[in-house]
Design a protein around this motif. Sequence first.
Motif, PDB file in Angstrom:
ATOM      1  N   ILE A 430       1.091  -1.190   0.336  1.00  0.00           N
ATOM      2  CA  ILE A 430       0.147  -0.130  -0.195  1.00  0.00           C
ATOM      3  C   ILE A 430       0.904   0.837  -0.255  1.00  0.00           C
ATOM      4  O   ILE A 430      -0.046   2.359  -0.144  1.00  0.00           O
ATOM      5  CB  ILE A 430      -1.263   0.115   0.935  1.00  0.00           C
ATOM      6  CG1 ILE A 430       0.269   0.449   2.625  1.00  0.00           C
ATOM      7  CG2 ILE A 430      -1.954  -0.910   0.709  1.00  0.00           C
ATOM      8  CD1 ILE A 430      -1.148   0.146   3.556  1.00  0.00           C
ATOM      9  N   PHE A 431       1.945   1.190   0.601  1.00  0.00           N
ATOM     10  CA  PHE A 431       3.019   2.044   0.259  1.00  0.00           C
ATOM     11  C   PHE A 431       3.460   2.311  -0.898  1.00  0.00           C
ATOM     12  O   PHE A 431       3.266   3.393  -1.343  1.00  0.00           O
ATOM     13  CB  PHE A 431       4.241   2.092   0.560  1.00  0.00           C
ATOM     14  CG  PHE A 431       4.218   2.115   2.705  1.00  0.00           C
ATOM     15  CD1 PHE A 431       4.886   3.520   3.197  1.00  0.00           C
ATOM     16  CD2 PHE A 431       3.443   1.398   3.681  1.00  0.00           C
ATOM     17  CE1 PHE A 431       4.399   3.540   4.259  1.00  0.00           C
ATOM     18  CE2 PHE A 431       3.760   1.525   4.579  1.00  0.00           C
ATOM     19  CZ  PHE A 431       3.845   2.598   5.110  1.00  0.00           C
ATOM     20  N   SER A 432       3.977   1.250  -2.100  1.00  0.00           N
ATOM     21  CA  SER A 432       4.164   1.927  -3.666  1.00  0.00           C
ATOM     22  C   SER A 432       2.558   2.088  -4.466  1.00  0.00           C
ATOM     23  O   SER A 432       3.677   2.649  -5.280  1.00  0.00           O
ATOM     24  CB  SER A 432       5.173   0.497  -3.545  1.00  0.00           C
ATOM     25  OG  SER A 432       4.365  -0.958  -3.563  1.00  0.00           O
ATOM     26  N   CYS A 433       1.835   1.027  -3.246  1.00  0.00           N
ATOM     27  CA  CYS A 433       0.152   1.916  -4.542  1.00  0.00           C
ATOM     28  C   CYS A 433       0.321   2.838  -3.887  1.00  0.00           C
ATOM     29  O   CYS A 433      -0.270   3.238  -5.448  1.00  0.00           O
ATOM     30  CB  CYS A 433      -0.460   1.089  -3.944  1.00  0.00           C
ATOM     31  SG  CYS A 433      -2.086   0.913  -4.504  1.00  0.00           S
ATOM     32  N   GLY A 434       0.612   4.495  -3.523  1.00  0.00           N
ATOM     33  CA  GLY A 434       0.294   5.243  -2.773  1.00  0.00           C
ATOM     34  C   GLY A 434       1.146   5.764  -4.113  1.00  0.00           C
ATOM     35  O   GLY A 434       0.089   6.595  -4.229  1.00  0.00           O
ATOM     36  N   ALA A 435       2.295   5.523  -4.290  1.00  0.00           N
ATOM     37  CA  ALA A 435       3.088   6.232  -4.732  1.00  0.00           C
ATOM     38  C   ALA A 435       3.219   6.519  -5.879  1.00  0.00           C
ATOM     39  O   ALA A 435       2.488   7.552  -7.064  1.00  0.00           O
ATOM     40  CB  ALA A 435       4.525   5.780  -4.940  1.00  0.00           C
ATOM     41  N   ILE A 436       2.458   5.059  -6.859  1.00  0.00           N
ATOM     42  CA  ILE A 436       2.056   5.057  -8.023  1.00  0.00           C
ATOM     43  C   ILE A 436       0.871   5.685  -8.667  1.00  0.00           C
ATOM     44  O   ILE A 436       0.612   6.539  -9.594  1.00  0.00           O
ATOM     45  CB  ILE A 436       1.532   3.533  -8.927  1.00  0.00           C
ATOM     46  CG1 ILE A 436       3.218   3.117  -9.312  1.00  0.00           C
ATOM     47  CG2 ILE A 436       1.093   3.085 -10.240  1.00  0.00           C
ATOM     48  CD1 ILE A 436       3.488   1.120  -8.964  1.00  0.00           C
TER      49      ILE A 436
END
Length: 568
Positions: A430-436
């Motif tokens: 969910i960290f990298s999902c938010g970034a993308i």
Amino acid sequence: MNTPREIHPVVSQVRVDDMNIKSILSGQNITINVDHAVDDDEAKLLAMGFTQEFKRDMGAFEIFAVSFSVLGLLPSIAACFDYQQLVIGMSPLPWIIAMLPITAVALSMAEISSVYPCSAGTPYAVSQLAPPKFRAYLTWFTSWSNWMCQITAAPSVSYSCASLMLALKAFADPSYSPSNAEVFGLSCGVMIVSAFMCMAPTKWAGRFGSIGTILNIMFLIIVFVMILAGNKRDEMHDGLSRFNSNSTAWGLYNQTPFPQGISFLISFMGVIWAMSGYDSPFHLSEECSNPTTAVPLGITMTSVLGGVIGFLFMIAISYTLVSIDDIAADPDGLGQPFVTYLTQIMDKKLVMAATALTAVSSFFMAQNCLLAASRVTYAYSRDGLLPLSNIWKKVSRKTQTPINAVIANCILGILFLLLGFAGDTAIGAIFSCGAIAGFVSFTTPTLLKITYARNTFVPGPWNLGKFSKPIGWLSVAFVAMMIPLLCFPWTSGKDLNVQNMNWTVLVYFGPMVVSSIWFFVDARKWYVGPRSNINPDDIIYGQQLETGEEIPDILDGEKISISSTEKK
């Protein structure tokens, strides 16, 4: 029989085309009747197609305060050790290099926010900049991407906040080891308390943001001083000097199976996430005064100050950090690399104080993330984007805030937190999902501005001038490069398994594929992009529509027909 229209006194009239903006109502010779006096801010919002439902109790500092609190440098840096230091080493090089294109993304968005200052944010801009043939789908796609960014921010920060609190307990009591259930329960507690704060009237929400920012800045400075002044490396580790040499501090240490260049780029994830949150002023546009300048100024200040201060903090870490390998090994079982780093250089009391201050900052960051997300949910429900939109778009008459949207986001955040039971890799998605998701939604209008709309885009009061296109191209190129890299797994070959897979591909692209299928199967029949929520009775069309012609379906309700008598 036609239902009689409601008649009320007209105090003000807003002629949309006189406002010199391109909106969902412009170019149709529309005049809007208003039963009260309006100022310039409300007039522009009406011309964009929306009624003023929130109180404009925030000024430039308040929206910057919320944005900087969402940025949350101290807790963000603490949470992102896994994505930067434990990828390429202690060097601050990734930060200083990545912050330049990230700032370009923020500046491009700031320029767009000056033209379209509404809580919907970038999707509204997309609806006005995209080619007519693809306008509905691109707006739909951008909206869902931005919504994914918003709804994953609060739970990810709440998870980090809870992890810091429990790491503090584990450090104080070596026999204690937090379970997944305890992390989940405490994370949910942070989400629920944040939700109650977000339901408060706008004035109080602004004050919470100001308090959070003041504490964030104070604690950032205090922990920064602790790291430098409280550094006891030389006393705690025989043979070490108090600070690392330049070659050690700035050196790279590749800890991935990929070439060093690829690992260096992958480590930008830490910088991207730590510098996120600068879009928050955009979503608070309808709650602040003079938004055409206050909003872009808030975006710019958040990004620039966050980048510079964060870089100074990274230098302090790089010159004091003892061993990356020991941090990765987590010998004390703290589960938080930042806390493990602190234990390498400080005595116990300072470690506990620094961790506690970081946890408090993390709480206010989570609260402001939920605040921004609730405004996005409200705005997209106003456009009919989300299921049960009629519920989420309601604004409480008592607090004049979207309480239902806050509750919805809180529940969704708690559901996301269930990923914690699947392990660190799953919750990390969910960290990298938010970034993308954020990058896609932030940059889509920029891409349209420098391509299809390059000759028609009219800058607002705050603009980049001759640097608009170069900065725009830099931001678009950077995002295009980073999207696939943010999906890279942390291992390869035989070590790549279900546990070590980067599940960002599923968490982000799965819902986006589903939303696209939904659009082409069904939503394309009724979704037209941003919808006006102005009472149809208050809209007067000029002579461009002939007798019996149907008013375009931009209103939040059924289409109506007008007669020649009604037009007059």
